[in-house]
Design a protein around this motif. Structure first.
Motif, PDB file in Angstrom:
ATOM      1  N   LYS A 260       0.841  -1.212   0.000  1.00  0.00           N
ATOM      2  CA  LYS A 260       0.000   0.000   0.000  1.00  0.00           C
ATOM      3  C   LYS A 260       0.870   1.254   0.000  1.00  0.00           C
ATOM      4  O   LYS A 260       0.557   2.241  -0.684  1.00  0.00           O
ATOM      5  N   GLU A 261       1.963   1.252   0.768  1.00  0.00           N
ATOM      6  CA  GLU A 261       2.874   2.404   0.821  1.00  0.00           C
ATOM      7  C   GLU A 261       3.533   2.647  -0.537  1.00  0.00           C
ATOM      8  O   GLU A 261       3.669   3.795  -0.970  1.00  0.00           O
ATOM      9  N   ILE A 262       3.926   1.576  -1.184  1.00  0.00           N
ATOM     10  CA  ILE A 262       4.539   1.696  -2.517  1.00  0.00           C
ATOM     11  C   ILE A 262       3.529   2.304  -3.492  1.00  0.00           C
ATOM     12  O   ILE A 262       3.871   3.189  -4.283  1.00  0.00           O
ATOM     13  N   TRP A 263       2.309   1.831  -3.433  1.00  0.00           N
ATOM     14  CA  TRP A 263       1.276   2.370  -4.312  1.00  0.00           C
ATOM     15  C   TRP A 263       1.047   3.855  -4.046  1.00  0.00           C
ATOM     16  O   TRP A 263       0.985   4.654  -4.979  1.00  0.00           O
ATOM     17  N   GLN A 264       0.943   4.222  -2.781  1.00  0.00           N
ATOM     18  CA  GLN A 264       0.707   5.619  -2.427  1.00  0.00           C
ATOM     19  C   GLN A 264       1.860   6.494  -2.896  1.00  0.00           C
ATOM     20  O   GLN A 264       1.647   7.619  -3.360  1.00  0.00           O
TER      21      GLN A 264
ATOM     22  N   ASP B 135      -1.163   2.084 -16.690  1.00  0.00           N
ATOM     23  CA  ASP B 135      -0.726   1.305 -17.846  1.00  0.00           C
ATOM     24  C   ASP B 135      -0.018   0.025 -17.390  1.00  0.00           C
ATOM     25  O   ASP B 135       1.169   0.039 -17.062  1.00  0.00           O
ATOM     26  N   VAL B 136      -0.758  -1.082 -17.380  1.00  0.00           N
ATOM     27  CA  VAL B 136      -0.216  -2.359 -16.917  1.00  0.00           C
ATOM     28  C   VAL B 136       0.930  -2.822 -17.817  1.00  0.00           C
ATOM     29  O   VAL B 136       1.955  -3.308 -17.329  1.00  0.00           O
ATOM     30  N   ASN B 137       0.781  -2.669 -19.127  1.00  0.00           N
ATOM     31  CA  ASN B 137       1.838  -3.084 -20.047  1.00  0.00           C
ATOM     32  C   ASN B 137       3.140  -2.350 -19.754  1.00  0.00           C
ATOM     33  O   ASN B 137       4.217  -2.955 -19.729  1.00  0.00           O
ATOM     34  N   LYS B 138       3.040  -1.060 -19.530  1.00  0.00           N
ATOM     35  CA  LYS B 138       4.227  -0.261 -19.216  1.00  0.00           C
ATOM     36  C   LYS B 138       4.868  -0.749 -17.918  1.00  0.00           C
ATOM     37  O   LYS B 138       6.090  -0.855 -17.825  1.00  0.00           O
ATOM     38  N   GLU B 139       4.034  -1.061 -16.935  1.00  0.00           N
ATOM     39  CA  GLU B 139       4.561  -1.504 -15.636  1.00  0.00           C
ATOM     40  C   GLU B 139       5.303  -2.829 -15.773  1.00  0.00           C
ATOM     41  O   GLU B 139       6.347  -3.023 -15.157  1.00  0.00           O
ATOM     42  N   PHE B 140       4.783  -3.746 -16.586  1.00  0.00           N
ATOM     43  CA  PHE B 140       5.503  -4.995 -16.836  1.00  0.00           C
ATOM     44  C   PHE B 140       6.845  -4.712 -17.507  1.00  0.00           C
ATOM     45  O   PHE B 140       7.858  -5.332 -17.160  1.00  0.00           O
ATOM     46  N   CYS B 141       6.868  -3.791 -18.450  1.00  0.00           N
ATOM     47  CA  CYS B 141       8.124  -3.442 -19.126  1.00  0.00           C
ATOM     48  C   CYS B 141       9.117  -2.817 -18.151  1.00  0.00           C
ATOM     49  O   CYS B 141      10.320  -3.123 -18.201  1.00  0.00           O
TER      50      CYS B 141
ATOM     51  N   ILE C 111       9.841  -3.759  -5.378  1.00  0.00           N
ATOM     52  CA  ILE C 111       9.003  -2.559  -5.356  1.00  0.00           C
ATOM     53  C   ILE C 111       8.104  -2.508  -6.586  1.00  0.00           C
ATOM     54  O   ILE C 111       6.896  -2.260  -6.482  1.00  0.00           O
ATOM     55  N   TYR C 112       8.680  -2.737  -7.754  1.00  0.00           N
ATOM     56  CA  TYR C 112       7.858  -2.739  -8.971  1.00  0.00           C
ATOM     57  C   TYR C 112       6.828  -3.857  -8.941  1.00  0.00           C
ATOM     58  O   TYR C 112       5.684  -3.678  -9.364  1.00  0.00           O
ATOM     59  N   LEU C 113       7.220  -5.023  -8.426  1.00  0.00           N
ATOM     60  CA  LEU C 113       6.297  -6.150  -8.354  1.00  0.00           C
ATOM     61  C   LEU C 113       5.130  -5.841  -7.417  1.00  0.00           C
ATOM     62  O   LEU C 113       3.971  -6.132  -7.737  1.00  0.00           O
ATOM     63  N   MET C 114       5.418  -5.211  -6.281  1.00  0.00           N
ATOM     64  CA  MET C 114       4.337  -4.866  -5.352  1.00  0.00           C
ATOM     65  C   MET C 114       3.437  -3.783  -5.932  1.00  0.00           C
ATOM     66  O   MET C 114       2.214  -3.819  -5.766  1.00  0.00           O
ATOM     67  N   GLY C 115       4.026  -2.827  -6.638  1.00  0.00           N
ATOM     68  CA  GLY C 115       3.216  -1.802  -7.288  1.00  0.00           C
ATOM     69  C   GLY C 115       2.309  -2.392  -8.352  1.00  0.00           C
ATOM     70  O   GLY C 115       1.126  -2.051  -8.453  1.00  0.00           O
ATOM     71  N   LEU C 116       2.845  -3.300  -9.142  1.00  0.00           N
ATOM     72  CA  LEU C 116       2.051  -3.967 -10.177  1.00  0.00           C
ATOM     73  C   LEU C 116       0.948  -4.812  -9.548  1.00  0.00           C
ATOM     74  O   LEU C 116      -0.185  -4.834 -10.039  1.00  0.00           O
ATOM     75  N   SER C 117       1.271  -5.473  -8.455  1.00  0.00           N
ATOM     76  CA  SER C 117       0.259  -6.271  -7.754  1.00  0.00           C
ATOM     77  C   SER C 117      -0.885  -5.393  -7.277  1.00  0.00           C
ATOM     78  O   SER C 117      -2.062  -5.766  -7.406  1.00  0.00           O
ATOM     79  N   GLU C 118      -0.556  -4.241  -6.741  1.00  0.00           N
ATOM     80  CA  GLU C 118      -1.595  -3.309  -6.286  1.00  0.00           C
ATOM     81  C   GLU C 118      -2.410  -2.807  -7.469  1.00  0.00           C
ATOM     82  O   GLU C 118      -3.633  -2.714  -7.397  1.00  0.00           O
ATOM     83  N   MET C 119      -1.739  -2.508  -8.553  1.00  0.00           N
ATOM     84  CA  MET C 119      -2.412  -2.026  -9.764  1.00  0.00           C
ATOM     85  C   MET C 119      -3.433  -3.054 -10.260  1.00  0.00           C
ATOM     86  O   MET C 119      -4.511  -2.690 -10.733  1.00  0.00           O
TER      87      MET C 119
ATOM     88  N   LEU D  93      -0.148  -9.309  -2.700  1.00  0.00           N
ATOM     89  CA  LEU D  93       1.034 -10.104  -3.024  1.00  0.00           C
ATOM     90  C   LEU D  93       1.443 -11.005  -1.863  1.00  0.00           C
ATOM     91  O   LEU D  93       1.841 -12.150  -2.078  1.00  0.00           O
ATOM     92  N   GLU D  94       1.318 -10.507  -0.638  1.00  0.00           N
ATOM     93  CA  GLU D  94       1.663 -11.330   0.523  1.00  0.00           C
ATOM     94  C   GLU D  94       0.815 -12.610   0.533  1.00  0.00           C
ATOM     95  O   GLU D  94       1.339 -13.719   0.716  1.00  0.00           O
ATOM     96  N   GLU D  95      -0.463 -12.454   0.319  1.00  0.00           N
ATOM     97  CA  GLU D  95      -1.380 -13.598   0.285  1.00  0.00           C
ATOM     98  C   GLU D  95      -1.012 -14.558  -0.846  1.00  0.00           C
ATOM     99  O   GLU D  95      -1.010 -15.780  -0.665  1.00  0.00           O
ATOM    100  N   GLN D  96      -0.698 -14.019  -2.007  1.00  0.00           N
ATOM    101  CA  GLN D  96      -0.341 -14.844  -3.159  1.00  0.00           C
ATOM    102  C   GLN D  96       0.967 -15.594  -2.927  1.00  0.00           C
ATOM    103  O   GLN D  96       1.108 -16.756  -3.322  1.00  0.00           O
TER     104      GLN D  96
END
Length: 99
Positions: free
Chosen positions: A8-12, A23-29, A58-66, A71-74
């Motif tokens: 949540k902090e990373i997203w904020q 843009d999910v595609n951009k985030e994966f890139c 950090i990018y993975l957690m941001g993408l998960s939030e997006m 992610l912790e649960e997964q």
């Protein structure tokens, strides 16, 4: 560390700083780019490998939030699932034979 809270902090932080939140595609890139940077740091034995690995997380957690994933649960789910899998070594390669 509470990954749910950190996610949540990373997203904020992304929202506050005006980083990509749509843009999910951009985030994966961008995530892929961070993996490449970490590999380069490893390959060249750079001192910042730990920071590069943190960037990946950090990018993975941001993408998960997006995408609406906790992610912790997964991770907990997947670690449990992987612990129950059975593998057989065939010609030097571990091959999954059952879940």
């Amino acid at each position: 560390m509470n990954l749910k809270k950190v996610q949540k902090e990373i997203w904020q932080n992304k929202v506050n700083k005006g980083f990509n939140t749509m843009d999910v595609n951009k985030e994966f890139c961008l995530l892929y780019g961070e993996v490449a940077e970490a590999y380069e740091a490893y390959r060249k034995k750079k001192d910042d490998l730990g920071e590069e690995l943190a960037d990946i997380a950090i990018y993975l957690m941001g993408l998960s939030e997006m995408l609406g994933f906790d992610l912790e649960e997964q991770i907990e789910y997947k670690v449990n699932k992987n612990s129950k899998r059975v593998y057989k070594n065939i010609d030097g390669v571990n091959v999954r034979v059952s879940d």
